[in-house]
Motif scaffolding. Structure first.
Motif, PDB file in Angstrom:
ATOM      1  N   PHE A  42     -27.163  -0.836  20.544  1.00 11.68           N
ATOM      2  CA  PHE A  42     -27.823  -1.708  21.032  1.00 11.68           C
ATOM      3  C   PHE A  42     -28.585  -0.895  22.348  1.00 11.68           C
ATOM      4  O   PHE A  42     -29.886  -0.788  22.320  1.00 11.68           O
ATOM      5  CB  PHE A  42     -27.360  -2.856  21.390  1.00 11.68           C
ATOM      6  CG  PHE A  42     -27.781  -4.084  21.870  1.00 11.68           C
ATOM      7  CD1 PHE A  42     -29.004  -4.886  20.877  1.00 11.68           C
ATOM      8  CD2 PHE A  42     -28.071  -4.423  23.219  1.00 11.68           C
ATOM      9  CE1 PHE A  42     -29.650  -5.932  21.538  1.00 11.68           C
ATOM     10  CE2 PHE A  42     -28.955  -5.372  23.600  1.00 11.68           C
ATOM     11  CZ  PHE A  42     -29.664  -6.336  22.824  1.00 11.68           C
ATOM     12  N   HIS A  91     -36.473  -5.946   7.342  1.00 14.54           N
ATOM     13  CA  HIS A  91     -37.395  -6.528   8.552  1.00 14.54           C
ATOM     14  C   HIS A  91     -38.612  -6.894   8.331  1.00 14.54           C
ATOM     15  O   HIS A  91     -39.264  -6.148   7.687  1.00 14.54           O
ATOM     16  CB  HIS A  91     -37.225  -5.229   9.742  1.00 14.54           C
ATOM     17  CG  HIS A  91     -38.036  -5.568  10.734  1.00 14.54           C
ATOM     18  ND1 HIS A  91     -37.821  -6.563  11.898  1.00 14.54           N
ATOM     19  CD2 HIS A  91     -39.211  -5.317  11.776  1.00 14.54           C
ATOM     20  CE1 HIS A  91     -38.471  -6.651  12.820  1.00 14.54           C
ATOM     21  NE2 HIS A  91     -39.638  -5.821  12.557  1.00 14.54           N
ATOM     22  N   ARG A 227     -27.699  -8.772  17.867  1.00 19.70           N
ATOM     23  CA  ARG A 227     -27.740  -7.543  17.132  1.00 19.70           C
ATOM     24  C   ARG A 227     -26.444  -7.270  16.427  1.00 19.70           C
ATOM     25  O   ARG A 227     -25.291  -7.194  16.964  1.00 19.70           O
ATOM     26  CB  ARG A 227     -28.358  -6.304  17.462  1.00 19.70           C
ATOM     27  CG  ARG A 227     -28.452  -5.022  16.437  1.00 19.70           C
ATOM     28  CD  ARG A 227     -28.833  -3.705  16.945  1.00 19.70           C
ATOM     29  NE  ARG A 227     -30.143  -3.622  16.284  1.00 19.70           N
ATOM     30  CZ  ARG A 227     -30.698  -2.590  16.426  1.00 19.70           C
ATOM     31  NH1 ARG A 227     -30.365  -1.750  17.617  1.00 19.70           N
ATOM     32  NH2 ARG A 227     -32.141  -2.324  16.057  1.00 19.70           N
ATOM     33  N   GLU A 255     -27.974  -3.255  12.153  1.00 22.38           N
ATOM     34  CA  GLU A 255     -29.196  -4.024  11.385  1.00 22.38           C
ATOM     35  C   GLU A 255     -30.133  -3.729  12.129  1.00 22.38           C
ATOM     36  O   GLU A 255     -30.289  -3.427  13.462  1.00 22.38           O
ATOM     37  CB  GLU A 255     -28.818  -5.385  11.368  1.00 22.38           C
ATOM     38  CG  GLU A 255     -28.771  -6.200  12.683  1.00 22.38           C
ATOM     39  CD  GLU A 255     -28.865  -7.825  12.733  1.00 22.38           C
ATOM     40  OE1 GLU A 255     -29.091  -8.380  11.599  1.00 22.38           O
ATOM     41  OE2 GLU A 255     -28.489  -8.332  13.463  1.00 22.38           O
ATOM     42  N   TYR A 257     -32.746  -5.975  13.161  1.00 23.88           N
ATOM     43  CA  TYR A 257     -32.952  -6.738  14.066  1.00 23.88           C
ATOM     44  C   TYR A 257     -32.446  -6.561  15.329  1.00 23.88           C
ATOM     45  O   TYR A 257     -31.227  -6.255  15.565  1.00 23.88           O
ATOM     46  CB  TYR A 257     -32.589  -8.399  13.640  1.00 23.88           C
ATOM     47  CG  TYR A 257     -32.852  -9.360  14.245  1.00 23.88           C
ATOM     48  CD1 TYR A 257     -34.038  -9.973  14.296  1.00 23.88           C
ATOM     49  CD2 TYR A 257     -32.169  -9.781  15.344  1.00 23.88           C
ATOM     50  CE1 TYR A 257     -34.412 -11.179  15.235  1.00 23.88           C
ATOM     51  CE2 TYR A 257     -32.212 -10.910  16.186  1.00 23.88           C
ATOM     52  CZ  TYR A 257     -33.434 -11.499  16.449  1.00 23.88           C
ATOM     53  OH  TYR A 257     -33.776 -12.312  17.035  1.00 23.88           O
ATOM     54  N   HIS A 258     -32.957  -7.032  16.532  1.00 20.86           N
ATOM     55  CA  HIS A 258     -32.352  -7.157  17.643  1.00 20.86           C
ATOM     56  C   HIS A 258     -33.387  -7.762  18.644  1.00 20.86           C
ATOM     57  O   HIS A 258     -34.433  -8.164  18.588  1.00 20.86           O
ATOM     58  CB  HIS A 258     -32.642  -5.602  18.264  1.00 20.86           C
ATOM     59  CG  HIS A 258     -33.670  -5.101  18.692  1.00 20.86           C
ATOM     60  ND1 HIS A 258     -34.618  -4.572  17.714  1.00 20.86           N
ATOM     61  CD2 HIS A 258     -34.557  -4.762  19.624  1.00 20.86           C
ATOM     62  CE1 HIS A 258     -35.837  -4.327  18.136  1.00 20.86           C
ATOM     63  NE2 HIS A 258     -35.776  -4.460  19.397  1.00 20.86           N
ATOM     64  N   ARG A 359     -31.550 -11.716   7.768  1.00 22.57           N
ATOM     65  CA  ARG A 359     -30.444 -10.881   8.226  1.00 22.57           C
ATOM     66  C   ARG A 359     -29.153 -11.161   7.298  1.00 22.57           C
ATOM     67  O   ARG A 359     -28.480 -10.210   6.799  1.00 22.57           O
ATOM     68  CB  ARG A 359     -29.989 -11.075   9.555  1.00 22.57           C
ATOM     69  CG  ARG A 359     -31.302 -10.887  10.548  1.00 22.57           C
ATOM     70  CD  ARG A 359     -31.162 -11.598  11.929  1.00 22.57           C
ATOM     71  NE  ARG A 359     -30.046 -10.855  12.711  1.00 22.57           N
ATOM     72  CZ  ARG A 359     -29.522 -11.410  13.813  1.00 22.57           C
ATOM     73  NH1 ARG A 359     -30.224 -12.480  14.592  1.00 22.57           N
ATOM     74  NH2 ARG A 359     -28.420 -10.749  14.768  1.00 22.57           N
TER      75      ARG A 359
END
Length: 506
Positions: A42, A91, A227, A255, A257-258, A359
């Motif tokens: 992250f 995404h 995330r 993944e 996504y964040h 997700r």
């Protein structure tokens, strides 16, 4: 061609695939307390992205929060601070598979064996930020003694000592305060950390001017991280190493996504250029909307699906989302019940809801329903009960999906004790384990035992459940028609009917 694992060398600065090792020569601007998968998947990835774009031009000194992290911190040292990160999933409708070697750690310290080296970092004039992820328990205040030269185990205690050392070295210079960015999953995490530091300062009789310096010249920012970081892919690792030509014991996966929502002035992005580097980082005045949407939509969907999914013989989130009935059920719950109950911009909430469902489809994330079902009663209380109450207040009727989920929750806790565990059975007779606090599980065990013996009718079981203030923090029996609808759905589940039978039909 036969592959010999022993031929592979471990990842290091000499590995051909390393592209940006010069970044590790940048001045240390960040102290990171936490060597685990999450921060490496992250925050450290974010700093790497900033550096690649020429925005931050800083490196990280990393240290572990607990003595038990010694093995991992030694692995980081062994690999010259390098590790591979794989981002995999969907995404905005597109499949993402991206692999890169992350080079942001310029100093790796074990504070329990190198305490003075750890404190010496505080003398670095370029240092600006402290980032942490020590679990929620890491921000709990515990009085501890301050002993010269003895490492302090608690994170707030370490930080207090570190800040005091910096304060003394720079003679209380107001310009040398630091910005703390705790990533622990705790509401008001920055406020909690600051309070812990001030409590330690008082306990240790540190000078009042130091405490004033902490209060005035250091920032403790509340933040929310989001995330899924799935860590080391053990089943694929050897195959991946063979294709790359090197071994990486710190290989990490996450993944695409964040989101990082930080309660702070947007001008901080000039010093920590996350947003200007195109990352999904929001500098906000109030974290509440971000926290509430995550709890109600993302976490609420998890808690809604887990009991019903397990009862239906499913094991993972992806199996739920791939099931046509469950997919429709979750989509309706999010779009028609949860989001309308939130007092925020509905279009923005819908976009977030769509990202949540995307997700859930990630084929690389094996999120077990059994893990999600841990402590489901308290989770329902926080994540779904507010939606049920607020929807009813606004619409004058109960939200069908949430009530079905509530019924499934009660059925899920139909358990008996076996060798110290509490066992339930799915609609098809498949065994599962329920984990919750003993008082909660014993309540349900006794209620269902009374029902099975014919001592109480189902309606009485439901009334006892919804009026139990220990479970919900209030008596829910006053909510009109709740008992009737729960009874209707639960009767069907007891008779073996599929819980989503007829769902979506009109």
């Amino acid at each position: 061609m036969n592959f010999n694992k022993s031929q592979l060398k471990g990842l290091s600065k000499d590995t051909k695939a390393v592209q940006y090792s010069h970044m590790m020569d940048f001045p240390i601007k960040v102290l990171q307390i936490g060597e685990g998968n999450f921060l490496r998947g992250f925050f450290d990835w974010m700093i790497y992205e900033c550096n690649k774009q020429g925005h931050f031009l800083g490196s990280i000194a990393v240290t572990q929060p607990r003595p038990s992290g010694k093995g991992k911190i030694e692995e980081v040292k062994r690999q010259d601070g390098l590790y591979t990160l794989m981002l995999r999933g969907f995404h905005q409708g597109e499949k993402v598979e991206h692999t890169e070697i992350i080079s942001v750690f310029s100093k790796v310290i074990d504070p329990y064996g190198e305490w003075m080296d750890f404190l010496a970092l505080s003398e670095n004039p370029a240092l600006e930020f402290v980032v942490s992820n020590t679990t929620e328990a890491g921000l709990n205040y515990q009085p501890i003694p301050l002993e010269e030269g003895i490492p302090i185990e608690s994170f707030p205690g370490k930080l207090t000592t570190f800040l005091y050392h910096r304060y003394l070295h720079f003679n209380g210079d107001a310009e040398k305060g630091l910005t703390m960015l705790p990533c622990e999953l705790l509401e008001r995490n920055g406020d909690s950390l600051k309070q812990c530091v001030l409590n330690h300062s008082r306990d240790w009789d540190l000078p009042k001017p130091f405490m004033e310096w902490v209060d005035r010249n250091n920032l403790f920012l509340n933040s929310l991280v989001d995330r899924i970081v799935t860590g080391f892919p053990a089943n694929e690792a050897e195959k991946l190493f063979a294709s790359w030509g090197y071994k990486d014991t710190l290989l990490n996966t996450a993944e695409p996504y964040h989101l990082w929502a930080i309660e702070g002035d947007p001008s901080i992005d000039e010093r920590l250029p996350l947003q200007q580097s195109g990352l999904n980082v929001r500098w906000v005045k109030d974290l509440v909307p971000y926290q509430m949407r995550k709890v109600r939509i993302l976490n609420g969907s998890h808690t809604l699906m887990a009991p019903l999914g397990i009862l239906s013989g499913l094991e993972e989130v992806k199996q739920v989302i791939d099931h046509p009935d469950f997919n429709r059920f979750l989509s309706n719950a999010i779009e028609k019940e949860i989001i309308p109950s939130l007092p925020f911009d509905q279009n923005e909430m819908m976009l977030y809801g769509e990202s949540v469902l995307e997700r859930f489809k990630n084929p690389f994330v094996h999120h077990l329903l059994a893990d999600i079902s841990l402590n489901s009663i308290s989770k329902f209380k926080v994540r779904l009960l507010p939606t049920l109450e607020e929807y009813h207040m606004a619409k004058g009727r109960l939200p069908d999906c949430i009530v079905r989920g509530f019924s499934g929750l009660i059925r899920f806790y139909k358990v008996h004790e076996l060798k110290g565990s509490y066992i339930g059975k799915s609609f098809a007779g498949k065994v599962y384990v329920v984990k919750d606090d003993i008082k909660t599980i014993e309540f349900f065990k006794e209620q269902w035992l009374g029902y099975e013996r014919g001592e109480i009718p189902l309606r009485q079981l439901i009334e006892a459940t919804i009026s139990n203030q220990y479970l919900w923090g209030k008596d829910l029996s006053g909510i009109p028609n709740l008992g009737n609808e729960l009874c209707q759905y639960l009767e069907g589940m007891i008779d073996g009917n599929y819980p989503l039978k007829g769902f979506g039909q009109s």
